[in-house]
Design a protein around this motif. Sequence first.
Motif, PDB file in Angstrom:
ATOM      1  N   THR A 194     115.861   2.485  43.841  1.00 28.28           N
ATOM      2  CA  THR A 194     114.741   1.645  43.387  1.00 28.28           C
ATOM      3  C   THR A 194     113.644   1.745  44.444  1.00 28.28           C
ATOM      4  O   THR A 194     113.914   2.008  45.621  1.00 28.28           O
ATOM      5  CB  THR A 194     115.123   0.163  43.208  1.00 28.28           C
ATOM      6  N   GLU A 195     112.404   1.541  44.006  1.00 27.63           N
ATOM      7  CA  GLU A 195     111.297   1.433  44.948  1.00 27.63           C
ATOM      8  C   GLU A 195     110.444   0.229  44.581  1.00 27.63           C
ATOM      9  O   GLU A 195     110.077   0.065  43.413  1.00 27.63           O
ATOM     10  CB  GLU A 195     110.455   2.720  44.964  1.00 27.63           C
ATOM     11  N   ASP A 196     110.162  -0.609  45.577  1.00 27.69           N
ATOM     12  CA  ASP A 196     109.222  -1.721  45.420  1.00 27.69           C
ATOM     13  C   ASP A 196     107.949  -1.345  46.157  1.00 27.69           C
ATOM     14  O   ASP A 196     107.997  -1.001  47.344  1.00 27.69           O
ATOM     15  CB  ASP A 196     109.795  -3.010  46.018  1.00 27.69           C
ATOM     16  N   VAL A 197     106.845  -1.403  45.448  1.00 27.37           N
ATOM     17  CA  VAL A 197     105.569  -0.965  46.014  1.00 27.37           C
ATOM     18  C   VAL A 197     104.642  -2.157  46.192  1.00 27.37           C
ATOM     19  O   VAL A 197     104.363  -2.877  45.222  1.00 27.37           O
ATOM     20  CB  VAL A 197     104.880   0.070  45.097  1.00 27.37           C
ATOM     21  N   ASN A 198     104.202  -2.388  47.419  1.00 27.45           N
ATOM     22  CA  ASN A 198     103.178  -3.391  47.681  1.00 27.45           C
ATOM     23  C   ASN A 198     102.000  -2.731  48.366  1.00 27.45           C
ATOM     24  O   ASN A 198     102.106  -1.614  48.873  1.00 27.45           O
ATOM     25  CB  ASN A 198     103.738  -4.509  48.580  1.00 27.45           C
ATOM     26  N   VAL A 199     100.881  -3.427  48.365  1.00 33.45           N
ATOM     27  CA  VAL A 199      99.718  -2.952  49.102  1.00 33.45           C
ATOM     28  C   VAL A 199      99.248  -4.079  50.008  1.00 33.45           C
ATOM     29  O   VAL A 199      99.324  -5.253  49.650  1.00 33.45           O
ATOM     30  CB  VAL A 199      98.611  -2.462  48.142  1.00 33.45           C
ATOM     31  N   PHE A 219      99.959   1.456  51.399  1.00 38.45           N
ATOM     32  CA  PHE A 219     101.123   1.196  50.562  1.00 38.45           C
ATOM     33  C   PHE A 219     102.276   0.823  51.474  1.00 38.45           C
ATOM     34  O   PHE A 219     102.472   1.470  52.518  1.00 38.45           O
ATOM     35  CB  PHE A 219     101.556   2.453  49.802  1.00 38.45           C
ATOM     36  N   HIS A 223     112.134   1.753  49.740  1.00 36.22           N
ATOM     37  CA  HIS A 223     112.957   2.700  48.981  1.00 36.22           C
ATOM     38  C   HIS A 223     114.420   2.330  49.230  1.00 36.22           C
ATOM     39  O   HIS A 223     114.881   2.338  50.377  1.00 36.22           O
ATOM     40  CB  HIS A 223     112.644   4.120  49.467  1.00 36.22           C
ATOM     41  N   LEU A 247     101.027   7.792  44.062  1.00 42.62           N
ATOM     42  CA  LEU A 247     102.456   7.663  43.737  1.00 42.62           C
ATOM     43  C   LEU A 247     102.656   7.987  42.267  1.00 42.62           C
ATOM     44  O   LEU A 247     101.914   7.534  41.414  1.00 42.62           O
ATOM     45  CB  LEU A 247     102.938   6.241  44.024  1.00 42.62           C
ATOM     46  N   TYR A 249     105.525   8.075  39.141  1.00 43.40           N
ATOM     47  CA  TYR A 249     106.846   7.711  38.632  1.00 43.40           C
ATOM     48  C   TYR A 249     106.913   8.111  37.168  1.00 43.40           C
ATOM     49  O   TYR A 249     105.893   8.164  36.479  1.00 43.40           O
ATOM     50  CB  TYR A 249     107.078   6.196  38.777  1.00 43.40           C
TER      51      TYR A 249
ATOM     52  N   GLU B 195     103.637   7.031  35.339  1.00 40.65           N
ATOM     53  CA  GLU B 195     102.619   6.174  35.940  1.00 40.65           C
ATOM     54  C   GLU B 195     102.172   6.789  37.254  1.00 40.65           C
ATOM     55  O   GLU B 195     103.001   7.155  38.089  1.00 40.65           O
ATOM     56  CB  GLU B 195     103.150   4.748  36.155  1.00 40.65           C
ATOM     57  N   VAL B 197     100.028   5.825  40.547  1.00 43.19           N
ATOM     58  CA  VAL B 197      99.585   4.614  41.232  1.00 43.19           C
ATOM     59  C   VAL B 197      98.667   4.977  42.386  1.00 43.19           C
ATOM     60  O   VAL B 197      99.061   5.744  43.273  1.00 43.19           O
ATOM     61  CB  VAL B 197     100.790   3.815  41.776  1.00 43.19           C
ATOM     62  N   PHE B 219      95.466  -2.203  42.908  1.00 44.19           N
ATOM     63  CA  PHE B 219      96.207  -1.074  42.360  1.00 44.19           C
ATOM     64  C   PHE B 219      95.427  -0.537  41.163  1.00 44.19           C
ATOM     65  O   PHE B 219      94.906  -1.323  40.368  1.00 44.19           O
ATOM     66  CB  PHE B 219      97.572  -1.521  41.814  1.00 44.19           C
ATOM     67  N   THR B 246     103.928  -6.914  42.878  1.00 40.50           N
ATOM     68  CA  THR B 246     104.845  -5.927  43.456  1.00 40.50           C
ATOM     69  C   THR B 246     105.270  -5.005  42.317  1.00 40.50           C
ATOM     70  O   THR B 246     105.736  -5.485  41.274  1.00 40.50           O
ATOM     71  CB  THR B 246     106.109  -6.597  44.022  1.00 40.50           C
ATOM     72  N   LEU B 247     105.096  -3.713  42.507  1.00 39.67           N
ATOM     73  CA  LEU B 247     105.509  -2.751  41.478  1.00 39.67           C
ATOM     74  C   LEU B 247     106.952  -2.338  41.758  1.00 39.67           C
ATOM     75  O   LEU B 247     107.311  -2.039  42.898  1.00 39.67           O
ATOM     76  CB  LEU B 247     104.607  -1.520  41.506  1.00 39.67           C
ATOM     77  N   TYR B 249     110.061   0.284  40.558  1.00 42.72           N
ATOM     78  CA  TYR B 249     110.503   1.436  39.776  1.00 42.72           C
ATOM     79  C   TYR B 249     111.952   1.729  40.134  1.00 42.72           C
ATOM     80  O   TYR B 249     112.394   1.410  41.240  1.00 42.72           O
ATOM     81  CB  TYR B 249     109.632   2.668  40.089  1.00 42.72           C
ATOM     82  N   GLY B 250     112.687   2.318  39.214  1.00 40.93           N
ATOM     83  CA  GLY B 250     114.073   2.648  39.497  1.00 40.93           C
ATOM     84  C   GLY B 250     114.462   3.889  38.719  1.00 40.93           C
ATOM     85  O   GLY B 250     113.886   4.173  37.674  1.00 40.93           O
TER      86      GLY B 250
END
Lengths: 262, 262
Positions: A194-199, A219, A223, A247, A249, B195, B197, B219, B246-247, B249-250
């Motif tokens: 999983t990935e959590d994306v913040n800015v 970013f 991960h 990024l 996905y 997607e 980003v 974003f 917070t984005l 993805y998995g």
Amino acid sequence: MTSIEAPKPQYAQIAALLRSRIDDGTYPAGSVLPSEPALADELRISRVTVNRAVAMLRSEGLVKVRRGAGTFVRSLPKIPRDAQRRYAARDKGTGAGQVEVTELNLRSRTDYGNIRRMQVPRPDIAKTLQIETTDDVLLRPRVLYANDEPTQIADSYLPWSIAGRSEALMHGDAGQGGSYSRLADLGYGPVRFTEDVNVRMPTDAEQRTLELEASQPVFEIWHVAFAADDTVVEVCIHVMPGHLWTLRYGWDDPIAAHGAAK
Amino acid sequence: MTSIEAPKPQYAQIAALLRSRIDDGTYPAGSVLPSEPALADELRISRVTVNRAVAMLRSEGLVKVRRGAGTFVRSLPKIPRDAQRRYAARDKGTGAGQVEVTELNLRSRTDYGNIRRMQVPRPDIAKTLQIETTDDVLLRPRVLYANDEPTQIADSYLPWSIAGRSEALMHGDAGQGGSYSRLADLGYGPVRFTEDVNVRMPTDAEQRTLELEASQPVFEIWHVAFAADDTVVEVCIHVMPGHLWTLRYGWDDPIAAHGAAK
């Protein structure tokens, strides 16, 4: 939904002009931008206006100031980071670390910091790793470069109870396939991510390491790698200059996959 | 890799104090922050310092200025957006639009702009939709809110050659399952998504619509939907305040899935 934009202030017009000159190659990638006095002279505007326009380009990452050397036009292209593809490509070399940079034919370099055993430094990392806050982790910290420009900080945390069993993980180069192959050797090969994306805005230390202005967002990607029994085997915190990366996905639609779509 | 941080300037210390008071509920979510003169008085510091500290919190999205009403403590939580889950949940209601907001028990609202046929407005959108720059699209523009605070701008572009065949797509509420179900009715149900980003600073218009400061990054997500024959049936451009989201993805690991991991 249409909105009337106010006419642009002069510095924004000058920024647009400089941007188009960078785009069309008048100021080539990697070259020194003409000095602010020279630009003020040529465009018959005040130095204050030039200064504000250049500050805009700096914030956008289109130019970069190197102390004592001048203002340089951005030399790195925007780097696409396709999450699924990057980790799938890891068995071809020493890991996923620099897949994108190599694909763009940029010169890649990875500088490892002090790889070490330590108590898990933050409760949120402990929580993500599903360990106690008093447990130990292996920290593998590194800074990645493309053509000698910093592109990301990547601090990888692995539960010591697993990683401590592999001598190879104590070294920057963990061998063929990188650290995930060593985890697989131990019976903990990652099967799901999983990935959590913040800015957010960069810290002072990140500004120095990544050569960023305070006004340039980064970013922050967490991960997380899971083994087959759902054990979390790694969390890697990537801090990446926003202007350098896209990024990517992708996924198949679960509704269509289960035949529910008509 | 350890770096010595310079001692924090006073305004940063004050910002940290205010942050901790917001965290611990001294200043509750949604409440009015004490005025800058009152804070300067209480903390025995200059108004200039208070002003810089509050500006820091504004940039972080922890407080928001409403003209004529004062400075308010952030009321919305960080909203997790799990891409795979949000589109999988779309068949339960009128589409994926507000899945996350509803899950947090926030009041959701969607304001549609002028839904219309138009020539594709940008070459990069034409390219993504795999159509000519002279072709038409259906634009479905909207702004989404949680508890009446704007959370994103979402402009959806569909090839007119497909979307033009569905009367329901001309309306904000496209019916059960939303626009993807209408595409499925036409034989173009999405089966795969990508997607891309990026992060950038907001335009003037976005600052107004999303109630953002110029210093708050957004974003920009290009959500692309593919039908079974790989036709691109939609690109939706989401512009979302970075501090609100917070984005997530998995994915399953393709190496493990193909049995290559040992």
